[in-house]
Design an enzyme around this catalytic site. Structure first.
Site, PDB file in Angstrom:
ATOM      1  CG  ASN A 208     154.144  67.354  15.299  1.00 19.52           C
ATOM      2  OD1 ASN A 208     153.556  67.489  16.361  1.00 19.52           O
ATOM      3  ND2 ASN A 208     153.565  67.644  14.133  1.00 19.52           N
ATOM      4  CG  ASP A 277     155.455  72.360   7.708  1.00 20.85           C
ATOM      5  OD1 ASP A 277     154.365  72.938   7.902  1.00 20.85           O
ATOM      6  OD2 ASP A 277     156.476  72.618   8.375  1.00 20.85           O
ATOM      7  N   PRO A 303     148.371  71.453   2.617  1.00 18.35           N
ATOM      8  CG  PRO A 303     146.084  71.103   2.755  1.00 18.35           C
ATOM      9  CD  PRO A 303     147.375  70.391   2.553  1.00 18.35           C
ATOM     10  CG  ASP A 304     149.498  77.569   6.110  1.00 16.01           C
ATOM     11  OD1 ASP A 304     148.590  77.690   6.962  1.00 16.01           O
ATOM     12  OD2 ASP A 304     150.650  78.004   6.285  1.00 16.01           O
ATOM     13  CB  ILE A 305     144.614  74.513   7.995  1.00 20.43           C
ATOM     14  CG1 ILE A 305     144.907  73.090   7.498  1.00 20.43           C
ATOM     15  CG2 ILE A 305     143.166  74.666   8.435  1.00 20.43           C
ATOM     16  CD1 ILE A 305     144.804  72.011   8.562  1.00 20.43           C
ATOM     17  CG  PHE A 321     149.838  78.900  18.694  1.00 20.60           C
ATOM     18  CD1 PHE A 321     148.503  79.244  18.756  1.00 20.60           C
ATOM     19  CD2 PHE A 321     150.552  78.780  19.875  1.00 20.60           C
ATOM     20  CE1 PHE A 321     147.877  79.463  19.959  1.00 20.60           C
ATOM     21  CE2 PHE A 321     149.938  78.999  21.101  1.00 20.60           C
ATOM     22  CZ  PHE A 321     148.598  79.340  21.148  1.00 20.60           C
ATOM     23  CE  LYS A 339     151.608  80.419   8.762  1.00 21.85           C
ATOM     24  NZ  LYS A 339     151.246  79.023   8.649  1.00 21.85           N
TER      25      LYS A 339
HETATM   26  O1  C5P Z   1     154.145  78.225   9.109  1.00 21.94           O
HETATM   27  P1  C5P Z   1     154.017  77.527  10.417  1.00 21.94           P
HETATM   28  O2  C5P Z   1     153.762  76.053  10.288  1.00 21.94           O
HETATM   29  O3  C5P Z   1     155.096  77.835  11.395  1.00 21.94           O
HETATM   30  O4  C5P Z   1     152.712  78.203  11.038  1.00 21.94           O
HETATM   31  C1  C5P Z   1     152.184  77.781  12.232  1.00 21.94           C
HETATM   32  C2  C5P Z   1     150.744  78.204  12.319  1.00 21.94           C
HETATM   33  O5  C5P Z   1     150.050  77.836  11.121  1.00 21.94           O
HETATM   34  C3  C5P Z   1     150.026  77.478  13.418  1.00 21.94           C
HETATM   35  O6  C5P Z   1     148.992  78.324  13.859  1.00 21.94           O
HETATM   36  C4  C5P Z   1     149.497  76.235  12.717  1.00 21.94           C
HETATM   37  O7  C5P Z   1     148.369  75.703  13.388  1.00 21.94           O
HETATM   38  C5  C5P Z   1     149.119  76.789  11.352  1.00 21.94           C
HETATM   39  N1  C5P Z   1     149.293  75.821  10.257  1.00 21.94           N
HETATM   40  C6  C5P Z   1     148.189  75.350   9.577  1.00 21.94           C
HETATM   41  N2  C5P Z   1     148.348  74.473   8.530  1.00 21.94           N
HETATM   42  C7  C5P Z   1     149.568  74.070   8.148  1.00 21.94           C
HETATM   43  C8  C5P Z   1     150.701  74.543   8.827  1.00 21.94           C
HETATM   44  C9  C5P Z   1     150.526  75.407   9.886  1.00 21.94           C
HETATM   45  O8  C5P Z   1     147.055  75.713   9.923  1.00 21.94           O
HETATM   46  N3  C5P Z   1     149.692  73.234   7.132  1.00 21.94           N
END
Ligand code: C5P
Length: 397
Positions: A208, A277, A303-305, A321, A339
């Site tokens: 991106n 994502d 995975p959502d870190i 963010f 979150k």
């Molecule tokens: O859900 P979204 O992607 O909009 O959320 C954004 C926030 O989540 C940011 O702080 C981003 O760094 C974190 N994030 C993450 N891992 C992911 C997706 C988003 O840590 N896979």
């Protein structure tokens, strides 16, 4: 505000209409026990009188480099100052500072200093936006000068825009904050920044337009506050902020691994990265050959870190963010809840991604706080101040 600060500053006033705010600034600083030596350019005296400044500070105002009987006012004043603040700083004076000119007492004093220099720009929006001014500002930031503002708003010329000097109260607070002990000394901060790159094959990938600038600015701001910063960075072309430890990663999976390795010792986790994502379920090791047939890629969620870290049994103070393209408030509030994080910084993606400037709204338990449009380092410092005060209050969920 307390009356106990035993500090000495030089308040430099240059020739802009915002000079009238310098009177209130001097009053607020003096009220806190700060010794204020005012130095004015000749142009500044057309906007506010030395008599006013003398009355407020109790010290004679210096203007002319030849007025001091030993002819050494510039050396003397810069030696006794613990900080020099230029408020307002005109485009002309900023240009002089950027080039190291010394053709009046105030500019000579700045050149002869061995203390921090804080600059509060004030000018018409067109002058602020001019490439020459922006180039000069970049130079000053690279030289270690601290920028205070400017803000956006109604200007003396009747136009609306960026270039308005911060209000006296905000300036006084920012100046006093620079005297303080480093609030994050001994604290560890883990930051993710930049994009991730998910391979499709040996040469292609999904990524991106995140530049990493906001995350790097936050790393710098946190370092300035005394924190020990680990920056987990996706591919960017930026140089490592001084004093940080940078771990380079490419994919979201690598970023996740690096975060897992460092999160246990982190006091604060700030997820700025624009993590992809999805990743390609089965990337090809070889370059995929072109054919006339349609190509379907199967994507699997990453995975959502941030969610992982925020839901650890003992999570660090988490800041997330949100870059949205619409309905900022609604979506940001929802995201903060989902979150499970105490602080979320939201911006409009179309304003923020890849740009040098941004505009952020912070969401926390108390509601929302707007950080007006500014360069990313100024925003990063404001964000870090806010996050630190919440963290220190033990406001984490
Ligand atoms: O859900 P979204 O992607 O909009 O959320 C954004 C926030 O989540 C940011 O702080 C981003 O760094 C974190 N994030 C993450 N891992 C992911 C997706 C988003 O840590 N896979």
């Amino acid at each position: 505000m307390e009356h106990t600060l035993n500090k000495r500053i030089v308040l430099g006033i240059t020739g802009g209409i915002a000079a009238y705010k310098a009177a209130e600034l001097a009053r607020l600083l003096v009220k806190q026990g700060i010794t204020v030596q005012v130095v004015m350019t000749e142009a500044a005296t057309h906007f506010i009188t030395p008599a006013t400044m003398q009355a407020l500070t109790g010290n004679p105002v210096l203007i002319d480099q030849w007025q001091d009987d030993k002819g050494m006012a510039h050396i003397h004043s810069s030696r006794i100052a613990e900080t020099i603040v230029i408020a307002p700083a005109t485009a002309d004076f900023i240009s002089k500072l950027a080039h190291g000119l010394a053709d009046d007492l105030l500019s000579t004093l700045c050149l002869a200093r061995d203390c921090p220099l804080l600059v509060a720009p004030a000018m018409n929006k067109q002058m602020w936006a001019n490439v020459a001014t922006q180039r000069n500002m970049q130079r000053l930031l690279a030289d270690g000068v601290t920028l205070l503002g400017p803000a956006s708003g109604l200007q003396a010329c009747g136009e609306k825009g960026m270039g308005r000097m911060l209000e006296a109260e905000e300036l006084a607070q920012a100046i006093v904050a620079t005297f303080g002990t480093k609030e994050l000394a001994g604290r560890k901060i883990l930051i993710t920044a930049g994009p991730t790159y998910e391979a499709i094959d040996a040469v292609r990938g999904i990524t991106n337009r995140s530049s990493g600038k906001m995350g790097y600015a936050i790393a710098q701001a946190a370092t300035e506050m005394g924190a020990e910063v680990t920056l987990v960075s996706g591919p960017t072309s930026l140089t490592k902020p001084n004093g940080t430890q940078r771990i380079d990663v490419t994919s979201a999976a690598e970023m996740f691994d690096a975060v897992k390795q460092h999160v246990d010792s982190a006091d604060i986790f700030i997820a700025v990265a624009a993590v992809a994502d999805y990743r390609v379920a089965q990337p090809s090791e070889q370059k995929i050959k072109k054919s006339d047939a349609a190509l379907t890629l199967e994507l699997t969620p990453n995975p959502d870190i941030l969610a992982y870290v925020a839901n650890l049994p003992k999570p660090p103070f988490c800041v997330g963010f949100a870059a949205e393209s619409e309905k900022l408030r609604e979506l940001a509030t929802e995201k903060r809840k989902k979150k499970n994080i105490p602080l979320l910084a939201a911006n409009l993606a179309q304003n923020a991604i890849g740009s040098d400037e941004n505009e952020i709204v912070l969401f926390d338990d108390d509601g929302e706080h707007v950080l007006p449009r500014a360069d990313k380092l100024t925003l990063a410092r404001a964000l870090m101040r806010h996050a630190t005060s919440l963290y220190l209050k033990g406001n984490a969920k």
